[in-house]
Each structure stands twice: as C-alpha cells, then as structure tokens.
Design a protein around this motif. Structure first.
Motif, PDB file in Angstrom:
ATOM      1  N   LEU A  37      21.604  39.991  31.804  1.00 58.18           N
ATOM      2  CA  LEU A  37      22.097  39.492  33.087  1.00 58.18           C
ATOM      3  C   LEU A  37      22.984  38.264  32.919  1.00 58.18           C
ATOM      4  O   LEU A  37      23.970  38.095  33.652  1.00 58.18           O
ATOM      5  CB  LEU A  37      20.927  39.175  34.012  1.00 58.18           C
ATOM      6  CG  LEU A  37      19.988  40.341  34.355  1.00 58.18           C
ATOM      7  CD1 LEU A  37      19.056  39.940  35.496  1.00 58.18           C
ATOM      8  CD2 LEU A  37      20.757  41.598  34.716  1.00 58.18           C
ATOM      9  N   ALA A  38      22.662  37.404  31.960  1.00 57.94           N
ATOM     10  CA  ALA A  38      23.488  36.214  31.734  1.00 57.94           C
ATOM     11  C   ALA A  38      24.870  36.617  31.239  1.00 57.94           C
ATOM     12  O   ALA A  38      25.893  36.080  31.692  1.00 57.94           O
ATOM     13  CB  ALA A  38      22.806  35.285  30.742  1.00 57.94           C
ATOM     14  N   GLY A  39      24.915  37.544  30.301  1.00 51.93           N
ATOM     15  CA  GLY A  39      26.204  38.004  29.794  1.00 51.93           C
ATOM     16  C   GLY A  39      27.021  38.702  30.862  1.00 51.93           C
ATOM     17  O   GLY A  39      28.248  38.532  30.942  1.00 51.93           O
ATOM     18  N   LEU A  40      26.365  39.489  31.699  1.00 49.29           N
ATOM     19  CA  LEU A  40      27.068  40.171  32.788  1.00 49.29           C
ATOM     20  C   LEU A  40      27.623  39.158  33.794  1.00 49.29           C
ATOM     21  O   LEU A  40      28.731  39.336  34.312  1.00 49.29           O
ATOM     22  CB  LEU A  40      26.128  41.152  33.487  1.00 49.29           C
ATOM     23  CG  LEU A  40      25.763  42.397  32.674  1.00 49.29           C
ATOM     24  CD1 LEU A  40      24.605  43.139  33.338  1.00 49.29           C
ATOM     25  CD2 LEU A  40      26.968  43.333  32.529  1.00 49.29           C
ATOM     26  N   ALA A  41      26.861  38.113  34.065  1.00 47.65           N
ATOM     27  CA  ALA A  41      27.341  37.074  34.982  1.00 47.65           C
ATOM     28  C   ALA A  41      28.584  36.390  34.414  1.00 47.65           C
ATOM     29  O   ALA A  41      29.550  36.101  35.145  1.00 47.65           O
ATOM     30  CB  ALA A  41      26.239  36.059  35.253  1.00 47.65           C
ATOM     31  N   THR A  42      28.583  36.144  33.112  1.00 44.94           N
ATOM     32  CA  THR A  42      29.756  35.544  32.474  1.00 44.94           C
ATOM     33  C   THR A  42      30.951  36.483  32.557  1.00 44.94           C
ATOM     34  O   THR A  42      32.077  36.066  32.880  1.00 44.94           O
ATOM     35  CB  THR A  42      29.453  35.211  31.006  1.00 44.94           C
ATOM     36  OG1 THR A  42      28.369  34.280  30.948  1.00 44.94           O
ATOM     37  CG2 THR A  42      30.664  34.613  30.318  1.00 44.94           C
ATOM     38  N   MET A  43      30.717  37.769  32.281  1.00 41.51           N
ATOM     39  CA  MET A  43      31.805  38.744  32.371  1.00 41.51           C
ATOM     40  C   MET A  43      32.349  38.831  33.795  1.00 41.51           C
ATOM     41  O   MET A  43      33.571  38.900  34.003  1.00 41.51           O
ATOM     42  CB  MET A  43      31.322  40.119  31.928  1.00 41.51           C
ATOM     43  CG  MET A  43      31.535  40.434  30.456  1.00 41.51           C
ATOM     44  SD  MET A  43      33.264  40.306  29.897  1.00 41.51           S
ATOM     45  CE  MET A  43      34.064  41.518  30.945  1.00 41.51           C
ATOM     46  N   ALA A  44      31.466  38.829  34.770  1.00 44.69           N
ATOM     47  CA  ALA A  44      31.913  38.915  36.165  1.00 44.69           C
ATOM     48  C   ALA A  44      32.806  37.729  36.517  1.00 44.69           C
ATOM     49  O   ALA A  44      33.823  37.883  37.212  1.00 44.69           O
ATOM     50  CB  ALA A  44      30.707  38.973  37.098  1.00 44.69           C
ATOM     51  N   THR A  45      32.447  36.539  36.031  1.00 46.56           N
ATOM     52  CA  THR A  45      33.268  35.352  36.291  1.00 46.56           C
ATOM     53  C   THR A  45      34.632  35.482  35.639  1.00 46.56           C
ATOM     54  O   THR A  45      35.669  35.190  36.256  1.00 46.56           O
ATOM     55  CB  THR A  45      32.550  34.094  35.764  1.00 46.56           C
ATOM     56  OG1 THR A  45      31.317  33.929  36.465  1.00 46.56           O
ATOM     57  CG2 THR A  45      33.408  32.861  35.962  1.00 46.56           C
ATOM     58  N   ARG A  46      34.665  35.942  34.385  1.00 48.10           N
ATOM     59  CA  ARG A  46      35.940  36.102  33.681  1.00 48.10           C
ATOM     60  C   ARG A  46      36.811  37.157  34.360  1.00 48.10           C
ATOM     61  O   ARG A  46      38.033  36.991  34.479  1.00 48.10           O
ATOM     62  CB  ARG A  46      35.675  36.505  32.224  1.00 48.10           C
ATOM     63  CG  ARG A  46      34.889  35.481  31.422  1.00 48.10           C
ATOM     64  CD  ARG A  46      35.692  34.225  31.104  1.00 48.10           C
ATOM     65  NE  ARG A  46      34.929  33.307  30.268  1.00 48.10           N
ATOM     66  CZ  ARG A  46      34.910  33.349  28.947  1.00 48.10           C
ATOM     67  NH1 ARG A  46      35.615  34.256  28.292  1.00 48.10           N
ATOM     68  NH2 ARG A  46      34.189  32.464  28.266  1.00 48.10           N
ATOM     69  N   LEU A  47      36.193  38.227  34.787  1.00 49.58           N
ATOM     70  CA  LEU A  47      36.956  39.286  35.458  1.00 49.58           C
ATOM     71  C   LEU A  47      37.473  38.824  36.814  1.00 49.58           C
ATOM     72  O   LEU A  47      38.594  39.158  37.210  1.00 49.58           O
ATOM     73  CB  LEU A  47      36.085  40.531  35.614  1.00 49.58           C
ATOM     74  CG  LEU A  47      35.768  41.264  34.308  1.00 49.58           C
ATOM     75  CD1 LEU A  47      34.661  42.290  34.529  1.00 49.58           C
ATOM     76  CD2 LEU A  47      37.016  41.945  33.754  1.00 49.58           C
ATOM     77  N   ALA A  48      36.668  38.065  37.530  1.00 51.25           N
ATOM     78  CA  ALA A  48      37.121  37.517  38.803  1.00 51.25           C
ATOM     79  C   ALA A  48      38.310  36.590  38.594  1.00 51.25           C
ATOM     80  O   ALA A  48      39.269  36.596  39.390  1.00 51.25           O
ATOM     81  CB  ALA A  48      35.982  36.784  39.498  1.00 51.25           C
ATOM     82  N   ASP A  49      38.281  35.808  37.543  1.00 55.24           N
ATOM     83  CA  ASP A  49      39.414  34.933  37.228  1.00 55.24           C
ATOM     84  C   ASP A  49      40.675  35.757  36.982  1.00 55.24           C
ATOM     85  O   ASP A  49      41.767  35.409  37.455  1.00 55.24           O
ATOM     86  CB  ASP A  49      39.109  34.079  35.993  1.00 55.24           C
ATOM     87  CG  ASP A  49      38.049  33.012  36.260  1.00 55.24           C
ATOM     88  OD1 ASP A  49      37.793  32.712  37.444  1.00 55.24           O
ATOM     89  OD2 ASP A  49      37.492  32.491  35.274  1.00 55.24           O
ATOM     90  N   ALA A  50      40.541  36.859  36.231  1.00 52.44           N
ATOM     91  CA  ALA A  50      41.694  37.709  35.953  1.00 52.44           C
ATOM     92  C   ALA A  50      42.191  38.402  37.215  1.00 52.44           C
ATOM     93  O   ALA A  50      43.404  38.551  37.426  1.00 52.44           O
ATOM     94  CB  ALA A  50      41.330  38.746  34.892  1.00 52.44           C
TER      95      ALA A  50
END
Length: 402
Positions: A37-50
């Motif tokens: 879940l922590a890694g997915l949260a990080t990915m979601a933030t990076r994808l939202a930035d993109a």
C-alpha cells in the motif's frame, strides 16, 4: 508517414522519448506490488504529478471492500490501494476511456527489485513493461494531443487502478461506471515483442472451496473421521477431468492437513476456471455446483464456495473490429504492421468490453517475460507506441469509429 495529416505529424513530433524513459526508470524503482500500500500510494502521487499536464480533474478513489478465504478457512478482508481517476471535459458528448494499472506482481519481498540494462539495449526491471512503460505511453500520447488542441472535441476519463494484477476486485465497479457511454477505450497492457496486439480474450473465474470434515485419531478410530484433504483432493481431480475445449480448469492449491496421526477436518481448494465464452461460464458453474454436491455426499463433508467468474470473456464484436481497423490504419501510416492474436489471458479490457464498449487493450510498449525476473522493455517502443496512440486518439476525435 506521408499519410499523416499535418496535425498528426505535429503531435507525434512532440513526443519526448528521453522524458518517457526517465519516467519509466523512476517508476520502475518504486515497488508497487498489489499488496504494498505504501508503494502504491507513492506511485499514485507520481502518476498524479504526471497527469497534471492534462486539463482535467484528478482524484483518488477508495477501493471497494474485498474479502478472501485464508488457509484456515476463515473470511479475511484484503487491503488495496486507491485508484487514480482523471476526468477531462466531462460535458462533451463524445467521450473515450483510457485504462491502465499501477500495481505489479512483485511484492516487497520479491528478489526482483532493481533495473538493469541488457547488452542489446533492452531495459530489464519489475513492471517496466507491465505496465509502467504503458502508463508512460498513455500519458505522453494524451499530453501531446492536448498540446496541439487535437482532442478539443472529445472528453475522456483515465483510470489507473491499483489491483489489476489480482483481478480488479476492488475496482471492477469503478471500471463499469467509467466505461458507461464511452465511444471506445484504449488499454495499455503490453503488446508482444513484435508489436502484435491481443484480440479476443477468454474469461476467468477464481474460487476458494472450503471443505470441512471431522477429526479423529488416525490409528484408534479413523472410521469416525471425515478426511477433508481426501475430499478436497477428490474434488480437485474431478474438476480437472471436467476441462473442455472451451473451458479450462486448473486446481491450483490445497491448504489444510495437520499431524500424521490425525484425520484432517479442514482443507481449502483453490481453483481457476478459464471460460472462452458466456456459455462456458454457465457450463463451468454447473460443473462446479454438481461436483461439489457429489463430493459432499460421497465423503460426508460440508463444503462452502467462495469466489466468482470475475472477468467475462472478451469477444471481438463489430465495434471492436472497427476500432482494431482504425488502430491498424494508424499503425500503417506510421510505418508499423499491427497484427492481432487471440489469447487466453485476461485484463481490464475484459471488464470494459463487458460494459459494451469497443476496446483495444494492448496499446502499451513492446517487451516480454512479464511476471518473471526477466521482464524487459524494448525502449524504442516508447515513442513508437505513444505515436500510435496519439494518431488513434486524433482520428477518434475527428471521425469516431467510422
């Protein structure tokens, strides 16, 4: 390339391969296994930035609660990450759907965690092809199209879910909601290494079957026991024997048992079904129900079923044929040969098609060895596949599926 319009040429020239590769390398360094879940949260933030480069509303949607059956036969709740949704021009009549996933099959404790380069220039790493490369392709294509104003006549939703690799159980309702009313959909699962796309797909169903017997001493009074492991094994053998050309059946695992001197009173059988069409789903369910009833009676055990046929088969109907033809023409005008091959694999394209929306679900990068420690990305396919998506989107915006 001569068949491309001036707008199409301008849009494809905007695609920045170096920037896309940098994204894939950064995203590939983040472990985003479905249960991390922590890694997915990080990915979601990076994808939202993109995705912030697009003119839309960005939101994170909570997963629908999902339960499962543990090895002890008890129902447990599964945790999932949140799903990223981007909505652009929701009031426009003609709307598209773009689907991808941020999760991978590589958990936190999986040994495959780092990116390396092969001598032939391929990038090897967890999720680089399935599908962090595909997400880079999707966002690059949409960003390029928006920059030149080519998508002004269409609206669209982007869904990047966090649980595709485990069946999209916490996002299937969201997929159906976002697919409703769409003209067409593009998904970003990887193509084969030679660029071949997936055509028709079979479906899938996953079941956990809890068998409850009666314990007894294996030496003193075994006749008083009801062996749950034996019953589950008999059930597995009979289900495997029921496979048919249009219905795959794979008994995959049995949990249960205990000390050698004790008749086991609990076993959990895990079974995967692969129906090729809707009739095969009905056949599979009938076989499952009938076999369970027979085993329960013959072995004098209790049996509980948990699971469902969670992805229906994806046939190629008239709408899908038109979308594949449009993608094929776009590819030809880019100098690409776009082949198609039916597959028994499943993805969110199955769910989209079940909502009545034409979908091509392998618009992602070229690569291979996915779901293994040799997963590789052919780097030149980043720009190639982004251009294919961009031209396809422009033509959908201009003429629909005509």
């Amino acid at each position: 390339m001569a068949a491309l319009s001036a707008l199409e040429r301008s849009v494809t020239e905007r695609i920045d391969g170096a920037a896309m590769l940098a994204q894939v390398e950064a995203w590939g360094a983040i472990n985003s296994g479905t249960r991390n879940l922590a890694g997915l949260a990080t990915m979601a933030t990076r994808l939202a930035d993109a995705a912030a480069a697009l003119p839309g509303d960005i939101r994170l949607v909570d997963p629908v609660p999902v339960d499962s059956i543990g090895g002890d036969g008890r129902r447990i709740m599964l945790d999932h990450g949140r799903h990223l949704v981007v909505t652009v021009r929701p009031d426009v009549a003609t709307r598209l759907l773009f689907v991808g996933h941020m999760d991978t099959v590589y958990g936190v404790d999986h040994p495959f965690q780092h990116l390396t380069w092969r001598p032939d220039g391929a990038l090897v790493g967890p999720g680089v092809t399935d599908m962090k490369g595909g997400l880079a392709v999707m966002l690059a294509a949409l960003t390029a199209v928006e920059a030149d104003g080519g998508a002004a006549g269409i609206g669209y939703d982007i869904l990047i879910n966090a649980d595709e690799e485990t069946g999209s159980l916490s996002s299937s309702a969201l997929i159906a909601e976002l697919a409703a009313g769409k003209l067409a959909a593009l998904g970003y699962e990887p193509a084969l290494a030679d660029g071949t796309l997936a055509g028709a797909r079979g479906g899938t169903g996953n079941f956990s079957i809890v068998v409850r017997g009666r314990s007894a001493h294996a030496g003193r009074n075994p006749e008083d026991g009801r062996n749950a492991v034996v019953a589950a094994s008999d059930l597995a053998v009979r289900l495997a024997a029921a496979r048919a050309p249009m219905l795959g059946v794979n008994p995959a695992r049995i949990d249960g048992g205990g000390p050698n001197n004790m008749v086991p009173d609990l076993a959990v059988l895990r079974v995967n079904f692969r129906p090729r069409d809707a009739e095969a789903i009905a056949q599979g369910r009938a076989i499952l129900d009938e076999t369970v009833a027979t085993i329960a009676g013959e072995h004098d055990v209790g049996i509980d079923l948990h699971g469902s046929f969670n992805r229906p088969p994806k046939p190629i109907d008239a709408g899908a044929e038109r979308l594949f033809a449009l993608v094929g023409r776009a590819g030809a005008d880019l100098g690409l040969t776009i082949g198609r091959r039916d597959t028994g694999g499943v993805c969110d394209g199955n769910n989209v098609a079940a909502a009545g929306v034409p979908v091509v679900d392998t618009m992602g990068v070229r690569g291979g060895a996915i779901h293994s420690s040799d997963e590789f990305l052919l780097v030149d396919s980043l720009v190639e596949r982004a251009a294919l998506s961009a031209v396809t989107i422009l033509r959908l915006a201009k003429g629909g599926l005509a």
